[in-house]
Design a protein around this motif. Structure first.
Motif, PDB file in Angstrom:
ATOM      1  N   HIS A   1      -0.661   4.702  -0.187  1.00  0.00           N
ATOM      2  CA  HIS A   1      -1.491   5.894   0.026  1.00  0.00           C
ATOM      3  C   HIS A   1      -1.889   6.547  -1.294  1.00  0.00           C
ATOM      4  O   HIS A   1      -1.932   7.774  -1.411  1.00  0.00           O
ATOM      5  CB  HIS A   1      -0.770   6.909   0.926  1.00  0.00           C
ATOM      6  CG  HIS A   1      -0.578   6.430   2.329  1.00  0.00           C
ATOM      7  ND1 HIS A   1      -1.526   6.608   3.312  1.00  0.00           N
ATOM      8  CD2 HIS A   1       0.443   5.757   2.911  1.00  0.00           C
ATOM      9  CE1 HIS A   1      -1.094   6.074   4.441  1.00  0.00           C
ATOM     10  NE2 HIS A   1       0.093   5.556   4.231  1.00  0.00           N
TER      11      HIS A   1
ATOM     12  N   ILE B   1      -6.790  -5.452   3.216  1.00  0.00           N
ATOM     13  CA  ILE B   1      -5.976  -4.257   3.407  1.00  0.00           C
ATOM     14  C   ILE B   1      -5.516  -4.191   4.857  1.00  0.00           C
ATOM     15  O   ILE B   1      -6.120  -4.775   5.748  1.00  0.00           O
ATOM     16  CB  ILE B   1      -6.733  -2.975   3.035  1.00  0.00           C
ATOM     17  CG1 ILE B   1      -8.045  -2.878   3.809  1.00  0.00           C
ATOM     18  CG2 ILE B   1      -6.975  -2.897   1.543  1.00  0.00           C
ATOM     19  CD1 ILE B   1      -8.623  -1.496   3.781  1.00  0.00           C
TER      20      ILE B   1
ATOM     21  N   HIS C   1      -8.000   0.924   1.115  1.00  0.00           N
ATOM     22  CA  HIS C   1      -7.231   1.566   2.172  1.00  0.00           C
ATOM     23  C   HIS C   1      -7.313   3.074   1.928  1.00  0.00           C
ATOM     24  O   HIS C   1      -6.796   3.584   0.931  1.00  0.00           O
ATOM     25  CB  HIS C   1      -5.779   1.080   2.091  1.00  0.00           C
ATOM     26  CG  HIS C   1      -4.786   1.945   2.800  1.00  0.00           C
ATOM     27  ND1 HIS C   1      -3.794   2.634   2.138  1.00  0.00           N
ATOM     28  CD2 HIS C   1      -4.630   2.232   4.112  1.00  0.00           C
ATOM     29  CE1 HIS C   1      -3.056   3.296   3.005  1.00  0.00           C
ATOM     30  NE2 HIS C   1      -3.536   3.084   4.209  1.00  0.00           N
TER      31      HIS C   1
ATOM     32  N   GLN D   1       0.831  -1.209   0.000  1.00  0.00           N
ATOM     33  CA  GLN D   1       0.000   0.000   0.000  1.00  0.00           C
ATOM     34  C   GLN D   1       0.864   1.257   0.000  1.00  0.00           C
ATOM     35  O   GLN D   1       1.855   1.330   0.726  1.00  0.00           O
ATOM     36  CB  GLN D   1      -0.927  -0.035   1.211  1.00  0.00           C
ATOM     37  CG  GLN D   1      -1.867  -1.242   1.204  1.00  0.00           C
ATOM     38  CD  GLN D   1      -2.614  -1.459   2.509  1.00  0.00           C
ATOM     39  OE1 GLN D   1      -3.238  -2.489   2.715  1.00  0.00           O
ATOM     40  NE2 GLN D   1      -2.541  -0.503   3.424  1.00  0.00           N
TER      41      GLN D   1
ATOM     42  N   ASP E   1      -3.769   0.378  -3.459  1.00  0.00           N
ATOM     43  CA  ASP E   1      -4.435   0.657  -2.197  1.00  0.00           C
ATOM     44  C   ASP E   1      -5.867   0.161  -2.170  1.00  0.00           C
ATOM     45  O   ASP E   1      -6.616   0.484  -1.250  1.00  0.00           O
ATOM     46  CB  ASP E   1      -4.385   2.160  -1.902  1.00  0.00           C
ATOM     47  CG  ASP E   1      -3.009   2.566  -1.398  1.00  0.00           C
ATOM     48  OD1 ASP E   1      -2.786   2.486  -0.173  1.00  0.00           O
ATOM     49  OD2 ASP E   1      -2.151   2.903  -2.227  1.00  0.00           O
TER      50      ASP E   1
END
Length: 250
Positions: free
Chosen positions: A75, A104, A126, A73, A91
């Protein structure tokens, strides 16, 4: 199933073949500061402990460990389709394949689980503030191939509005994209001048509603306020990660 690994079950009217769960920090073998069910392999925990924890989770859910689609992940807003040949950098993940598990990891960021009314497609996202602001939830909704009105979402444990203090640049980033976002920021409780308390649950609901999703559940569990159950990066810094998972029964 053993009660030694407690799970949070989403309370939402998902079809019977949609399975979903969110872990707590309890039930694993990791030592402090990752105690005890750390599922993140990127937080400097002993790799063998993470492996044992992931195996315990799979056993608890009666899943093949290899079916859980862990991601790297970043962001962002990337969405990957499962199954994937390698660990994807993304993500969010989506699938219409029974037995493939969207998963996640979070420790304050917002986990969002999705399914459609027919129970033929599921997804997990996420949503840290950057990804949320840039449109990760909208990117997931678009992968369902139908209007958002056919989709329902569940908001899992995340940093609550009494603990999420942000700078003015965060508020401005959201407001520029959606004027309604100003309702999710307040100076009440902010400890630093010019800062705001942000309600990530409200921000997520606003973005989902704008994408046509109106069946939105959850959004009541604060990671920072409950150290016994949840990891929190904002509270502890060096800490573990919880998992939110969703899949279709075979």
């Amino acid at each position: 199933m053993s009660s030694k690994l407690p799970l949070i079950q989403p309370e939402w009217p998902a079809p019977a073949n949609v399975r979903a769960a969110c872990t707590t920090r309890m039930g694993g073998v990791s030592e402090p500061p990752w105690d005890s069910l750390n599922l993140g392999g990127h937080v400097d925990d002993v790799p063998q402990h993470v492996g044992v924890n992931r195996k315990r989770l799979a056993d608890r859910l009666a899943l093949d460990p290899g079916s859980i689609g862990w991601m790297s992940q970043v962001h962002g807003t990337g969405v990957t389709e499962l199954p994937a040949e390698a660990v994807p950098v993304a993500d969010a993940s989506v699938t219409d394949r029974p037995g493939e598990v969207c998963a996640i990891l979070t420790a304050d960021c917002l986990p969002v689980l999705f399914c459609n009314r027919d129970g033929t497609r599921v997804a997990a996202a996420h949503a840290g503030w950057r990804g949320l602001c840039d449109g990760v939830l909208e990117a997931v909704v678009s992968r369902f191939g139908a209007s958002g009105s056919d989709v329902m979402a569940w908001l899992g444990p995340a940093i609550g509005p009494r603990h999420f203090e942000v700078g003015p640049e965060v508020r401005e980033a959201f407001v520029v994209k959606n004027g309604r976002a100003s309702d999710a920021f307040s100076t009440d409780g902010a400890r630093r001048p010019g800062h705001f308390m942000a309600d990530i649950y409200r921000l997520a609901r606003q973005r989902l509603e704008a994408a046509g999703v109106h069946e939105i559940y959850g959004g009541t569990l604060c990671t920072v306020a409950d150290p016994g159950r949840f990891y929190s990066y904002r509270r502890d810094g060096r800490t573990g990660r919880m998992a939110s998972l969703i899949w279709l029964d075979g």
